[in-house]
Design a protein around this motif. Structure first.
Motif, mmCIF file in Angstrom:
data_model
loop_
_atom_site.group_PDB
_atom_site.id
_atom_site.type_symbol
_atom_site.label_atom_id
_atom_site.label_comp_id
_atom_site.label_asym_id
_atom_site.label_seq_id
_atom_site.Cartn_x
_atom_site.Cartn_y
_atom_site.Cartn_z
ATOM 1 N N VAL A 213 0.821 -1.402 0.035
ATOM 2 C CA VAL A 213 -0.040 0.179 -0.017
ATOM 3 C C VAL A 213 1.027 1.099 0.153
ATOM 4 N N GLU A 214 0.355 2.447 -0.666
ATOM 5 C CA GLU A 214 1.138 3.606 -0.009
ATOM 6 C C GLU A 214 0.041 4.701 0.600
ATOM 7 N N VAL A 215 0.061 5.382 1.753
ATOM 8 C CA VAL A 215 -0.201 5.658 2.274
ATOM 9 C C VAL A 215 0.560 7.161 2.272
ATOM 10 N N ASP A 216 -0.337 7.657 2.298
ATOM 11 C CA ASP A 216 0.138 9.747 2.607
ATOM 12 C C ASP A 216 1.511 9.919 2.982
ATOM 13 N N GLY A 217 1.789 10.625 1.625
ATOM 14 C CA GLY A 217 3.083 11.370 2.053
ATOM 15 C C GLY A 217 3.866 10.289 1.061
ATOM 16 N N GLY A 218 3.790 9.690 0.150
ATOM 17 C CA GLY A 218 3.578 8.040 -0.666
ATOM 18 C C GLY A 218 4.895 7.330 -0.310
ATOM 19 N N ARG A 219 4.249 7.501 1.641
ATOM 20 C CA ARG A 219 4.977 6.125 2.218
ATOM 21 C C ARG A 219 4.701 4.927 1.395
ATOM 22 N N GLN A 220 5.234 3.783 1.488
ATOM 23 C CA GLN A 220 5.115 2.465 1.242
ATOM 24 C C GLN A 220 5.417 1.760 1.968
ATOM 25 N N GLY A 221 4.167 0.226 1.899
ATOM 26 C CA GLY A 221 4.911 -0.637 2.648
ATOM 27 C C GLY A 221 3.957 -1.920 2.750
ATOM 28 N N TRP A 222 3.858 -3.091 3.106
ATOM 29 C CA TRP A 222 3.303 -4.205 3.562
ATOM 30 C C TRP A 222 2.405 -3.982 5.069
ATOM 31 N N LEU A 223 1.213 -4.625 4.362
ATOM 32 C CA LEU A 223 0.116 -4.354 5.277
ATOM 33 C C LEU A 223 -1.315 -5.648 5.253
ATOM 34 N N PRO A 224 -1.270 -6.932 6.020
ATOM 35 C CA PRO A 224 -1.629 -8.031 5.978
ATOM 36 C C PRO A 224 -3.369 -7.828 5.437
ATOM 37 N N ALA A 225 -3.890 -8.760 4.459
ATOM 38 C CA ALA A 225 -5.271 -7.793 3.686
ATOM 39 C C ALA A 225 -5.888 -8.296 4.584
ATOM 40 N N GLN A 226 -6.306 -8.389 5.766
ATOM 41 C CA GLN A 226 -6.570 -8.646 7.292
ATOM 42 C C GLN A 226 -7.194 -6.838 7.857
ATOM 43 N N GLN A 227 -6.366 -6.540 7.453
ATOM 44 C CA GLN A 227 -6.521 -5.121 7.886
ATOM 45 C C GLN A 227 -6.783 -3.955 7.627
ATOM 46 N N LEU A 228 -7.283 -4.079 5.982
ATOM 47 C CA LEU A 228 -7.408 -3.498 4.884
ATOM 48 C C LEU A 228 -9.283 -3.580 4.858
ATOM 49 N N VAL A 229 -10.279 -2.932 4.743
ATOM 50 C CA VAL A 229 -11.253 -3.051 4.675
ATOM 51 C C VAL A 229 -11.696 -1.691 2.996
ATOM 52 N N ALA A 230 -11.449 -2.592 1.699
ATOM 53 C CA ALA A 230 -12.027 -2.537 0.314
ATOM 54 C C ALA A 230 -13.330 -0.621 0.154
ATOM 55 N N LEU A 231 -12.604 0.494 -0.480
ATOM 56 C CA LEU A 231 -13.458 0.885 -1.218
ATOM 57 C C LEU A 231 -14.664 0.606 -1.751
ATOM 58 N N ASP A 232 -13.646 -0.350 -3.092
ATOM 59 C CA ASP A 232 -15.064 -0.592 -3.925
ATOM 60 C C ASP A 232 -15.005 -1.913 -4.018
ATOM 61 N N ALA A 233 -15.618 -2.400 -3.064
ATOM 62 C CA ALA A 233 -15.916 -3.855 -1.927
ATOM 63 C C ALA A 233 -17.421 -3.928 -1.472
ATOM 64 N N PRO A 234 -18.208 -4.714 -1.542
ATOM 65 C CA PRO A 234 -19.073 -4.668 -1.123
ATOM 66 C C PRO A 234 -18.768 -4.847 0.619
ATOM 67 N N LEU A 235 -20.274 -4.274 1.388
ATOM 68 C CA LEU A 235 -19.748 -4.259 2.818
ATOM 69 C C LEU A 235 -19.610 -5.722 3.548
ATOM 70 N N PRO A 236 -18.610 -5.613 4.429
ATOM 71 C CA PRO A 236 -18.983 -6.592 4.868
ATOM 72 C C PRO A 236 -19.426 -6.170 6.367
ATOM 73 N N SER A 237 -19.929 -7.525 6.733
ATOM 74 C CA SER A 237 -20.935 -7.306 8.284
ATOM 75 C C SER A 237 -20.827 -8.730 9.442
ATOM 76 N N PRO A 238 -20.480 -7.823 9.750
ATOM 77 C CA PRO A 238 -20.273 -6.651 10.752
ATOM 78 C C PRO A 238 -18.992 -5.558 10.384
ATOM 79 N N LEU A 239 -18.165 -4.922 9.807
ATOM 80 C CA LEU A 239 -17.228 -4.320 10.326
ATOM 81 C C LEU A 239 -16.266 -3.910 11.629
ATOM 82 N N ASP A 240 -15.680 -4.426 12.844
ATOM 83 C CA ASP A 240 -15.222 -4.572 13.293
ATOM 84 C C ASP A 240 -14.420 -3.300 12.880
#
Length: 240
Positions: A213-240
């Motif tokens: 991923v790339e975050v504000d300021g151009g920083r890049q790195g790796w995150l577990p997929a379970q740590q992210l909620v995609a904006l263009d995907a259907p809502l998971p239920s529930p969001l914890d």
């Protein structure tokens, strides 16, 4: 028979699950009773049934914020802002969690895409009109307008494409909780800078269960997929 079966099945599902209007009223009622989790889930059902309903997304975000679901709040407010870029209330609420500067991944320019498309269409109409033989015969200066009108149409068309990519949230995700960016995809990798709950990141690539991923300021790195909620995907239920 097939059409009748489909119609009856759709009716039964609507009776069981409730219509979006019923779910919206249920969400408003639950929010008024301070049942914020129930309100969030009701507005989530509305947003799932009507993905372009900006009010449903905005209310989902507000209910999620009241339910202490920060990631869900950012998802709702950012989706609402993507549908209505001029909505100051959604922009202000999104600023409650994190500031979103102009170059940040989740930034939404306050520009209506319909206006850009309208100017592009008018420019192309001007090109066609200036190219018409009758217009050229009556107005000798008309051909000189063709090139500027083509340039205007192309510029506004490209701007509309770029804005569309910003609005729909493709390749964007919201961080579920505080985490540290890893230099490599793996739990034993080196640790870089940290990211906060509700921060919007741009997904660059995926390797297994890890996202680069790339975050504000151009920083890049790796995150577990379970740590992210995609904006263009259907809502998971529930969001914890």
């Amino acid at each position: 028979l097939a059409f009748v079966a489909l119609g009856v099945g759709g009716t039964l599902r609507a009776l069981v699950a409730g219509t979006p209007a019923q779910d919206f009223r249920a969400g408003v009622e639950a929010y008024g009773q301070h049942a914020y989790v129930a309100a969030r889930d009701a507005f989530a059902r509305v947003a799932a049934a009507e993905p372009r309903a900006a009010d449903a997304w905005a209310n989902f975000g507000t209910a999620a914020w009241a339910a202490r679901d920060t990631a869900g709040a950012v998802v709702g407010w950012r989706r609402a802002l993507g549908l209505e870029p001029l909505a100051d209330d959604a922009r202000d609420r999104l600023g409650l969690v994190h500031g979103v500067p102009a170059m940040a991944p989740g930034y939404v320019p306050p520009a209506p895409i319909d206006l850009l498309l309208l100017v592009m269409a008018l420019a192309w109409i001007a090109v066609c009109a200036a190219w018409h033989p009758a217009v050229r015969d009556r107005t000798p200066a008309a051909p000189r307008l063709i090139v500027p009108a083509v340039v205007v149409a192309a510029l506004f068309g490209l701007a509309a494409i770029a804005l569309s990519g910003r609005l729909d949230g493709r390749r964007l995700a919201v961080v579920r909780g505080p985490a540290m960016l890893s230099t490599d995809p793996g739990f034993g990798a080196g640790v870089g800078s940290d990211v906060e709950t509700g921060e919007i990141v741009r997904v660059l690539s995926q390797q297994g269960a890890w996202m680069r991923v790339e975050v504000d300021g151009g920083r890049q790195g790796w995150l577990p997929a379970q740590q992210l909620v995609a904006l263009d995907a259907p809502l998971p239920s529930p969001l914890d």
